[in-house]
Scaffold this active site. Structure first.
Site, mmCIF file in Angstrom:
data_model
loop_
_atom_site.group_PDB
_atom_site.id
_atom_site.type_symbol
_atom_site.label_atom_id
_atom_site.label_comp_id
_atom_site.label_asym_id
_atom_site.label_seq_id
_atom_site.Cartn_x
_atom_site.Cartn_y
_atom_site.Cartn_z
ATOM 1 C CB SER A 162 -9.578 -2.752 3.955
ATOM 2 O OG SER A 162 -8.504 -1.884 3.664
ATOM 3 C CG HIS A 218 -10.151 0.481 0.045
ATOM 4 N ND1 HIS A 218 -10.908 1.268 0.897
ATOM 5 C CD2 HIS A 218 -9.375 -0.293 0.843
ATOM 6 C CE1 HIS A 218 -10.596 0.988 2.148
ATOM 7 N NE2 HIS A 218 -9.669 0.046 2.150
ATOM 8 C CG ASP A 245 -12.684 3.636 -0.907
ATOM 9 O OD1 ASP A 245 -11.492 3.665 -1.275
ATOM 10 O OD2 ASP A 245 -13.104 2.835 -0.044
#
Length: 366
Positions: A33, A341, A338
């Protein structure tokens, strides 16, 4: 006269973007991610409704809408592509023949280094929801090769002049057992196997023709608000001088030390290849310690969150993209987007550190 002026502007543009005329045919990216540019959002309906990172306010800073990137805007490979005047890397699962000559991104949210059988063997099958480990991503890349360069010598030549970014890998291999309740000692025992698999993946790409390869280490997970919230401790001894959890950062450091040794071994074995170790860990620690040095204001405070315990603005029951959470008005001042990340602003700075060699050895720019 006009032609001369146009030529001068062209030279300035080349110098600004390439530095010493350094150019690449393409960039090919593998990872999780941290690097994904939308591989879970390639269907006709866009990002699935269950994917919180595919909901607003993800993507708002740059794109104005969610793209499948796990941040408010762009990720590191976007800035690398911009520097070398290449298109933003499209997710490999969304593109057809002819779209991949200047780059593609095999990275996918949730990706692990190890395959599902390894994780299942250790009782972690239920903690992994996506089957896109490193080996599978390399297979996806191989499936694209006929559309990129044909076969054989043509591909070897083309990839000799392309940039490969392999990782980071390892983060989800550790998230799964840690969130699954495994003891730290057991999780540490996985590290040599995980690093060996990364090295094997890099060597496979070298065999396909990769010459310039960036291999990032893992981030300091003990500095992420998700870990700081879920595993908060009443003992000051569990934290370092910048407020990060020591034991989790020690795990990241152990991985990175073994990875650096593996990269060094590969470099000795493949003299004609330029392997670059990107030090994610060191830069993020420096950004937590001194965010203002990087043009930021907040180190451990989440931009997109919903309060929760502690001062991190992270609530595991109301994560970014879920009901009850909201984004700050100044993401350009935040390191963390968040809880796990980083922000576009942070990724821009990291890309710069990799290019210049401040946090990459050697730097991408020669």
């Amino acid at each position: 006269m006009l032609r001369a002026v146009v030529f001068i502007f062209f030279l300035l543009s080349v110098t600004r973007h390439y530095g010493c005329s350094q150019r690449y045919n393409a960039i090919y990216s593998f990872g999780d991610s941290i690097a994904d540019t939308g591989n879970l959002c390639t269907g006709s309906g866009g990002c699935p409704s269950w994917l919180t990172t595919g909901q607003p306010p993800y993507g708002n800073t740059h794109f104005g809408h969610p793209t499948g990137r796990c941040t408010d805007g762009r990720v590191i490979v976007d800035f690398l592509a911009d520097h070398f005047v290449l298109p933003l890397l499209p997710p490999s699962k969304a593109i057809g023949a002819g779209d991949v000559k200047k780059g593609a991104n095999m990275a996918i949210i949730g990706a692990t280094t190890m395959d599902f059988e390894f994780l299942k063997k250790h009782g972690l099958g239920n903690n992994i929801w996506n089957n896109g480990p490193l080996g599978t991503q390399i297979q996806w890349f191989q499936q694209l090769m006929p559309s990129i360069c044909g076969t054989g010598a043509d591909c070897q030549s083309y990839f000799n002049n392309s940039l490969f970014v392999v990782g980071e890998f390892g983060g989800n291999d550790y998230n799964a057992p840690l969130f699954g309740g495994k003891a730290m000692a057991e999780v540490r025992s996985y590290v040599p196997q995980i690093v060996d698999r990364i090295a094997s993946g890099v060597e496979t790409l070298i065999g396909l023709g990769a010459v310039d390869v960036v291999v990032p280490g893992v981030l300091p997970i003990g500095c992420f608000p998700l870990y700081l919230t879920l595993y908060q401790s009443s003992s000051k001894d569990d934290y370092d001088e910048i407020g990060c959890l020591k034991s989790y950062n020690n795990l990241s450091s152990y991985h990175n030390e073994l990875l650096k040794q593996a990269v060094s071994g590969l470099q000795s074995k493949h003299a004609g290849v330029r392997l670059m170790y990107a030090d994610f860990y060191a830069q993020v620690v420096d950004m937590v310690r001194s965010p203002e040095t990087f043009g930021l204001k907040y180190g451990l405070k989440v931009c997109c969150g919903a309060g929760g315990q502690g001062s991190y603005n992270y609530n595991n029951n109301a994560q970014c993209g879920m009901s009850g959470s909201s984004a700050c008005g100044d993401p350009e001042m935040h390191l963390v987007w968040d809880g796990i990340h980083l922000t576009e602003a942070a990724y821009r700075s990291i890309a710069d550190g990799w290019l210049k060699g401040t946090y990459c050895s050697p730097g991408i720019l020669r």
